[in-house]
Design a protein around this motif. Structure first.
Motif, mmCIF file in Angstrom:
data_model
loop_
_atom_site.group_PDB
_atom_site.id
_atom_site.type_symbol
_atom_site.label_atom_id
_atom_site.label_comp_id
_atom_site.label_asym_id
_atom_site.label_seq_id
_atom_site.Cartn_x
_atom_site.Cartn_y
_atom_site.Cartn_z
ATOM 1 N N PRO A 180 36.971 36.012 45.832
ATOM 2 C CA PRO A 180 36.434 37.134 45.041
ATOM 3 C C PRO A 180 35.243 37.747 45.760
ATOM 4 O O PRO A 180 34.456 37.054 46.396
ATOM 5 C CB PRO A 180 36.018 36.476 43.726
ATOM 6 C CG PRO A 180 35.820 35.040 44.047
ATOM 7 C CD PRO A 180 36.715 34.720 45.204
ATOM 8 N N PRO A 229 35.471 40.687 38.226
ATOM 9 C CA PRO A 229 36.547 41.629 37.913
ATOM 10 C C PRO A 229 36.156 42.571 36.782
ATOM 11 O O PRO A 229 35.213 42.318 36.035
ATOM 12 C CB PRO A 229 37.694 40.717 37.478
ATOM 13 C CG PRO A 229 37.017 39.513 36.931
ATOM 14 C CD PRO A 229 35.782 39.330 37.772
ATOM 15 N N TRP A 275 41.616 42.791 38.709
ATOM 16 C CA TRP A 275 41.037 42.292 39.949
ATOM 17 C C TRP A 275 41.148 43.295 41.099
ATOM 18 O O TRP A 275 40.842 42.950 42.240
ATOM 19 C CB TRP A 275 41.714 40.981 40.342
ATOM 20 C CG TRP A 275 41.216 39.807 39.572
ATOM 21 C CD1 TRP A 275 41.756 39.265 38.457
ATOM 22 C CD2 TRP A 275 40.055 39.045 39.863
ATOM 23 N NE1 TRP A 275 41.006 38.203 38.040
ATOM 24 C CE2 TRP A 275 39.958 38.037 38.885
ATOM 25 C CE3 TRP A 275 39.080 39.097 40.854
ATOM 26 C CZ2 TRP A 275 38.931 37.098 38.872
ATOM 27 C CZ3 TRP A 275 38.062 38.158 40.844
ATOM 28 C CH2 TRP A 275 37.993 37.171 39.862
ATOM 29 N N ILE A 329 42.792 34.430 40.868
ATOM 30 C CA ILE A 329 42.992 35.865 41.050
ATOM 31 C C ILE A 329 44.495 36.114 41.153
ATOM 32 O O ILE A 329 45.125 35.670 42.107
ATOM 33 C CB ILE A 329 42.286 36.361 42.332
ATOM 34 C CG1 ILE A 329 40.809 36.005 42.285
ATOM 35 C CG2 ILE A 329 42.502 37.849 42.512
ATOM 36 C CD1 ILE A 329 40.094 36.231 43.599
#
Length: 182
Positions: free
Chosen positions: A9, A13, A105, A134
């Motif tokens: 990441p 998100p 995402w 994710i």
């Protein structure tokens, strides 16, 4: 030779939920918490901001919990507005279900392939690891990792040159491996 790829990441998100003020459907979390105590009972929320109007919404984390039943470390992280805790809570399916939210995402992750020195081999074994849950299409990861188009990856799958123990269509958020034969 096994090559490791990591899906990491890059930011929190986007939270998908309808805004009561402007009817927008997107919120961004900035890692801020609100904790409220009423005698021996504790409430805690993760604050999210509407991307259109800036209105604040609260995502319930703890509701009417006895103060003694909350781990002191968790409470300290909430008081410190720990962005890592915000990421953990957004990834928690119980928190998402309780607050009726979904996560987007898009543009919040990156693929770390460890370099491009492996692209010229005949047979390449790749292990893909997710640093967070994710959901990403494996075809997209493979296309991005090898610099191919998604249609070309689909053709490799159809020809049997790209194989995996998991289904490569759809979205995955769990670790998997695949083999590419050229």
């Amino acid at each position: 030779m096994l090559i490791d790829w990591v899906v990491m990441p890059t930011c929190l998100p986007t939270v998908l939920r309808r805004c009561p003020a402007c009817a927008s459907g997107r919120f961004r979390a900035n890692g801020k918490f609100r904790v409220n105590a009423n005698h021996k009972l504790l409430d805690a929320w993760l604050l999210v901001l509407c991307t259109a109007c800036g209105d604040t919404a609260k995502l319930t984390v703890l509701e009417r919990m006895n103060v003694r039943s909350v781990r002191p470390g968790l409470l300290d992280r909430m008081h410190d507005n720990d962005p890592g805790l915000a990421a953990e809570l957004l990834g928690d399916p119980v928190v998402r279900r309780r607050n009726r939210i979904a996560l987007d995402w898009d543009d919040a992750w990156r693929l770390d392939t460890g370099g491009s020195d492996h692209l010229d081999r005949e047979v390449i074994d790749v292990s893909v690891r997710f640093a967070a849950r994710i959901p990403v299409r494996p075809v997209r990861l493979i296309a991005e990792g090898f610099g191919l188009s998604r249609a070309e990856v689909g053709r490799l799958i159809a020809e049997g040159k790209l194989v995996s123990a998991v289904r490569l269509s759809g979205k995955l958020s769990d670790d998997f491996t695949f083999t590419l034969k050229r």
